[in-house]
Scaffold this motif. Structure first.
Motif, PDB file in Angstrom:
ATOM      1  N   THR A   1     -29.046 -14.586-119.828  1.00  0.00           N
ATOM      2  CA  THR A   1     -28.911 -15.643-118.824  1.00  0.00           C
ATOM      3  C   THR A   1     -28.187 -16.863-119.382  1.00  0.00           C
ATOM      4  O   THR A   1     -27.427 -17.512-118.670  1.00  0.00           O
ATOM      5  CB  THR A   1     -30.286 -16.060-118.294  1.00  0.00           C
ATOM      6  OG1 THR A   1     -31.118 -16.457-119.391  1.00  0.00           O
ATOM      7  CG2 THR A   1     -30.952 -14.903-117.563  1.00  0.00           C
ATOM      8  N   THR A   2     -28.408 -17.157-120.665  1.00  0.00           N
ATOM      9  CA  THR A   2     -27.704 -18.309-121.259  1.00  0.00           C
ATOM     10  C   THR A   2     -27.760 -18.237-122.778  1.00  0.00           C
ATOM     11  O   THR A   2     -28.720 -17.701-123.348  1.00  0.00           O
ATOM     12  CB  THR A   2     -28.328 -19.640-120.790  1.00  0.00           C
ATOM     13  OG1 THR A   2     -27.591 -20.727-121.336  1.00  0.00           O
ATOM     14  CG2 THR A   2     -29.767 -19.767-121.264  1.00  0.00           C
ATOM     15  N   TRP A   3     -26.723 -18.731-123.431  1.00  0.00           N
ATOM     16  CA  TRP A   3     -26.710 -18.922-124.879  1.00  0.00           C
ATOM     17  C   TRP A   3     -27.076 -20.373-125.166  1.00  0.00           C
ATOM     18  O   TRP A   3     -26.528 -21.287-124.548  1.00  0.00           O
ATOM     19  CB  TRP A   3     -25.328 -18.623-125.457  1.00  0.00           C
ATOM     20  CG  TRP A   3     -25.012 -17.160-125.504  1.00  0.00           C
ATOM     21  CD1 TRP A   3     -24.296 -16.442-124.597  1.00  0.00           C
ATOM     22  CD2 TRP A   3     -25.412 -16.232-126.522  1.00  0.00           C
ATOM     23  NE1 TRP A   3     -24.233 -15.127-124.974  1.00  0.00           N
ATOM     24  CE2 TRP A   3     -24.911 -14.967-126.156  1.00  0.00           C
ATOM     25  CE3 TRP A   3     -26.157 -16.350-127.696  1.00  0.00           C
ATOM     26  CZ2 TRP A   3     -25.114 -13.826-126.916  1.00  0.00           C
ATOM     27  CZ3 TRP A   3     -26.365 -15.214-128.458  1.00  0.00           C
ATOM     28  CH2 TRP A   3     -25.849 -13.970-128.068  1.00  0.00           C
ATOM     29  N   LEU A   4     -27.992 -20.570-126.107  1.00  0.00           N
ATOM     30  CA  LEU A   4     -28.437 -21.910-126.461  1.00  0.00           C
ATOM     31  C   LEU A   4     -27.731 -22.441-127.706  1.00  0.00           C
ATOM     32  O   LEU A   4     -27.972 -23.565-128.129  1.00  0.00           O
ATOM     33  CB  LEU A   4     -29.954 -21.925-126.660  1.00  0.00           C
ATOM     34  CG  LEU A   4     -30.756 -21.432-125.437  1.00  0.00           C
ATOM     35  CD1 LEU A   4     -32.238 -21.426-125.738  1.00  0.00           C
ATOM     36  CD2 LEU A   4     -30.474 -22.298-124.226  1.00  0.00           C
ATOM     37  N   LYS A   5     -26.889 -21.618-128.309  1.00  0.00           N
ATOM     38  CA  LYS A   5     -26.048 -22.026-129.443  1.00  0.00           C
ATOM     39  C   LYS A   5     -24.621 -21.597-129.152  1.00  0.00           C
ATOM     40  O   LYS A   5     -24.374 -20.637-128.414  1.00  0.00           O
ATOM     41  CB  LYS A   5     -26.525 -21.383-130.758  1.00  0.00           C
ATOM     42  CG  LYS A   5     -27.940 -21.767-131.186  1.00  0.00           C
ATOM     43  CD  LYS A   5     -27.991 -23.194-131.710  1.00  0.00           C
ATOM     44  CE  LYS A   5     -29.387 -23.517-132.257  1.00  0.00           C
ATOM     45  NZ  LYS A   5     -29.459 -24.878-132.803  1.00  0.00           N
TER      46      LYS A   5
ATOM     47  N   ILE B   1     -34.283 -20.905-131.144  1.00  0.00           N
ATOM     48  CA  ILE B   1     -34.044 -20.095-129.953  1.00  0.00           C
ATOM     49  C   ILE B   1     -32.537 -19.920-129.795  1.00  0.00           C
ATOM     50  O   ILE B   1     -31.789 -20.890-129.702  1.00  0.00           O
ATOM     51  CB  ILE B   1     -34.652 -20.756-128.701  1.00  0.00           C
ATOM     52  CG1 ILE B   1     -36.162 -20.967-128.901  1.00  0.00           C
ATOM     53  CG2 ILE B   1     -34.410 -19.879-127.471  1.00  0.00           C
ATOM     54  CD1 ILE B   1     -36.939 -19.709-129.202  1.00  0.00           C
ATOM     55  N   LEU B   2     -32.082 -18.672-129.766  1.00  0.00           N
ATOM     56  CA  LEU B   2     -30.658 -18.364-129.751  1.00  0.00           C
ATOM     57  C   LEU B   2     -30.138 -18.119-128.333  1.00  0.00           C
ATOM     58  O   LEU B   2     -29.058 -18.573-127.974  1.00  0.00           O
ATOM     59  CB  LEU B   2     -30.383 -17.148-130.631  1.00  0.00           C
ATOM     60  CG  LEU B   2     -28.919 -16.774-130.856  1.00  0.00           C
ATOM     61  CD1 LEU B   2     -28.184 -17.915-131.550  1.00  0.00           C
ATOM     62  CD2 LEU B   2     -28.825 -15.498-131.701  1.00  0.00           C
ATOM     63  N   PHE B   3     -30.915 -17.380-127.531  1.00  0.00           N
ATOM     64  CA  PHE B   3     -30.470 -17.078-126.171  1.00  0.00           C
ATOM     65  C   PHE B   3     -31.680 -16.732-125.318  1.00  0.00           C
ATOM     66  O   PHE B   3     -32.789 -16.528-125.817  1.00  0.00           O
ATOM     67  CB  PHE B   3     -29.462 -15.920-126.159  1.00  0.00           C
ATOM     68  CG  PHE B   3     -30.011 -14.608-126.661  1.00  0.00           C
ATOM     69  CD1 PHE B   3     -30.521 -13.652-125.800  1.00  0.00           C
ATOM     70  CD2 PHE B   3     -30.014 -14.325-128.019  1.00  0.00           C
ATOM     71  CE1 PHE B   3     -31.011 -12.448-126.267  1.00  0.00           C
ATOM     72  CE2 PHE B   3     -30.513 -13.121-128.508  1.00  0.00           C
ATOM     73  CZ  PHE B   3     -31.013 -12.187-127.624  1.00  0.00           C
ATOM     74  N   GLU B   4     -31.455 -16.678-124.006  1.00  0.00           N
ATOM     75  CA  GLU B   4     -32.468 -16.252-123.058  1.00  0.00           C
ATOM     76  C   GLU B   4     -32.028 -14.926-122.453  1.00  0.00           C
ATOM     77  O   GLU B   4     -30.845 -14.746-122.134  1.00  0.00           O
ATOM     78  CB  GLU B   4     -32.666 -17.290-121.951  1.00  0.00           C
ATOM     79  CG  GLU B   4     -33.236 -18.614-122.439  1.00  0.00           C
ATOM     80  CD  GLU B   4     -33.369 -19.631-121.327  1.00  0.00           C
ATOM     81  OE1 GLU B   4     -32.920 -19.329-120.202  1.00  0.00           O
ATOM     82  OE2 GLU B   4     -33.907 -20.725-121.570  1.00  0.00           O
ATOM     83  N   VAL B   5     -32.984 -14.000-122.323  1.00  0.00           N
ATOM     84  CA  VAL B   5     -32.683 -12.681-121.769  1.00  0.00           C
ATOM     85  C   VAL B   5     -33.656 -12.382-120.641  1.00  0.00           C
ATOM     86  O   VAL B   5     -34.825 -12.773-120.692  1.00  0.00           O
ATOM     87  CB  VAL B   5     -32.746 -11.590-122.860  1.00  0.00           C
ATOM     88  CG1 VAL B   5     -34.142 -11.467-123.441  1.00  0.00           C
ATOM     89  CG2 VAL B   5     -32.292 -10.244-122.316  1.00  0.00           C
ATOM     90  N   GLU B   6     -33.171 -11.683-119.630  1.00  0.00           N
ATOM     91  CA  GLU B   6     -33.981 -11.398-118.452  1.00  0.00           C
ATOM     92  C   GLU B   6     -33.923  -9.908-118.140  1.00  0.00           C
ATOM     93  O   GLU B   6     -32.869  -9.272-118.234  1.00  0.00           O
ATOM     94  CB  GLU B   6     -33.455 -12.197-117.255  1.00  0.00           C
ATOM     95  CG  GLU B   6     -34.265 -12.042-115.978  1.00  0.00           C
ATOM     96  CD  GLU B   6     -33.731 -12.925-114.863  1.00  0.00           C
ATOM     97  OE1 GLU B   6     -32.955 -12.412-114.046  1.00  0.00           O
ATOM     98  OE2 GLU B   6     -34.067 -14.123-114.846  1.00  0.00           O
ATOM     99  N   THR B   7     -35.100  -9.339-117.785  1.00  0.00           N
ATOM    100  CA  THR B   7     -35.172  -7.973-117.279  1.00  0.00           C
ATOM    101  C   THR B   7     -35.751  -8.045-115.876  1.00  0.00           C
ATOM    102  O   THR B   7     -35.969  -9.125-115.327  1.00  0.00           O
ATOM    103  CB  THR B   7     -36.068  -7.093-118.173  1.00  0.00           C
ATOM    104  OG1 THR B   7     -37.442  -7.497-118.016  1.00  0.00           O
ATOM    105  CG2 THR B   7     -35.687  -7.228-119.629  1.00  0.00           C
TER     106      THR B   7
END
Length: 446
Positions: A129-133, A144-150
């Motif tokens: 969903t988004t990259w935080l870096k 926290i490097l990224f957010e992932v959604e299932t």
């Protein structure tokens, strides 16, 4: 079209898994949802289900092999003839993919690969969903490097390594297969950080790409059974587990506990471990135990209690709220304070009928451990019954040690564990350490 079976990720930081056993033989018909293989990591042993109907063929790994997450370990073909044809070697279309991967990988920076994690056993893909870096940024292992959604959850994923984000290999909104590389973290600052979409970067190299030592036969010839005796249904005799433990899949243990079945009776009947769900039918068919067996002496279960003031934890939660401007998650904090004691691994926290499981909180900043699928087997269960009318509790053993919090002020801590789960010294360290941290949480941070 054949369906590739990959080594799943059973934890956020898992890089490989050991294939303990195949539960089907080449050529066998399989149904989606049926147990196909058993996989073990350093934290759990789980049955992995088939994700498609068909026939098993083209095994790429044998029992005992350590397999990288995302590597292909077998193929489910549409027909038995196709499965038999693939059982003797690799799938033909693998070759061009391997060549493409080799060409592409030459342009990527060197470093530790970050893979798409599995947030559930049935998950095949995840959406970033988004990259935080950004490429080129310095990162810490717990950042926290990224957010992932299932389709079931959305989770913040830490980097898992310290260094620099040298490459991003998938863009927000893309569906990426579990185990596929989505970023690279290098030890040194990259001169030319890379940012690609997943469509531009081939999937993780398959297991067939790994060269076998010259003095060993090819994996497919090692694993292809040549007789009925080689099928998983014919279990070889196995020695009892060390310390008298019962080796069984988490699902088999859970169903046996819910149905009041004693897996130890399978051992007494000479049936080899490890046990799976299919062995429960054999257990039900065993003759009823003799009445005299009920009088046999059993090991004493552990039951320890302690009291601690509730004011220290309450003040700590208020302090976090003032410092961050957000209400803290008490369950995540309790998991972190408990995991810093004797046990390591996932910690589940149950409150008001809702249970959440946190990934090895001892390895994350206090209160920031990500959650895992609720079916994961925790190393410790915390029952948060604070504020209820209960003052003391004794419910007996579970599949793991259980810490229960009751009362208002003071809080009563009760630790229950079956024989074999915890040594008495470890149980004492667990409850006394947890009580000390709960009384003065701020000292834990310092």
């Amino acid at each position: 079209m054949p369906h590739e079976v990959i080594m799943p990720a059973l934890g956020m930081a898992q890089q490989s898994g050991q294939l303990v056993a195949w539960l089907k033989a080449p050529g066998d018909a399989v149904k989606a949802g049926e147990p196909l293989m058993e996989v073990e990591t350093d934290k759990a042993t789980m049955e992995v289900e088939a994700q498609a109907d068909g026939y098993l063929g083209g095994l790429r790994a044998k029992a005992g092999d350590d397999v990288p997450v995302g590597a292909v370990v077998a193929v489910i073909a549409e027909s038995q003839q196709a499965a038999e044809a693939e059982a003797g070697g690799e799938v033909a279309q693998d070759a061009p993919e391997t060549a493409s991967e080799t060409d592409s990988d030459d342009t990527l920076p060197e470093g530790a690969e970050v893979i798409m994690p599995a947030l559930g056993m049935a998950q095949e893909t995840g959406q970033i969903t988004t990259w935080l870096k950004e490429p080129g940024d310095a990162v810490g292992a717990d950042d926290i490097l990224f957010e992932v959604e299932t389709d079931k959850s959305a989770v913040e994923v830490p980097a898992g390594a310290t260094g620099y984000l040298a490459a991003i290999l998938a863009e927000p909104g893309e569906e990426v297969p579990v185990g596929a590389p989505i970023a690279i973290i290098s030890a040194e600052a990259p001169a030319n950080p890379v940012r690609l979409s997943h469509a531009q970067k081939p999937a993780t190299p398959k297991l067939a790409k790994t060269e076998a030592p010259a003095n060993k036969p090819k994996p497919e010839k090692e694993v292809a059974p040549t007789s009925e005796a080689a099928k998983p249904s014919a279990k070889p005799a196995a020695a009892p587990a060390p310390g008298g433990r019962i080796l069984a899949s988490p699902k088999a243990k859970r169903l046996a506990r819910e149905q009041g079945l004693d897996l130890a009776r399978l051992t007494e009947a000479g049936i080899a471990q490890p046990y799976h769900v299919s062995d429960l039918e054999t257990l039900r068919a065993l003759p009823a135990p003799q009445a005299a067996a009920a009088t046999a002496p059993t090991a004493q279960a552990l039951h320890l209690s302690a009291e601690v003031s509730a004011q220290g934890f309450a003040a700590f939660c208020d302090w976090i709220a003032e410092e961050t401007g957000e209400d803290p998650d008490p369950g995540a904090l309790l998991a972190g304070l408990a995991a810093s004691a004797t046990l390591s691994g996932p910690v589940a926290v149950s409150r008001h009928g809702r249970s959440r499981c946190f990934v090895d909180p001892a390895r994350h900043p206090l209160g920031q451990a990500p959650q895992v699928d609720e079916d994961a087997m925790p190393a410790l269960l915390i029952r948060d019954l604070r504020g209820s009318a209960l003052q003391r509790i004794s419910l007996g053993g579970e599949a793991q040690p259980v810490l229960t919090l009751t009362g208002s002020d003071p809080l009563t801590l009760t630790l229950e564990a079956d024989p074999g789960q915890l040594a008495p010294e470890a149980a004492l360290d667990l409850i006394t350490g947890f009580a000390a941290r709960l009384d003065e949480p701020l000292r834990h941070l310092l």
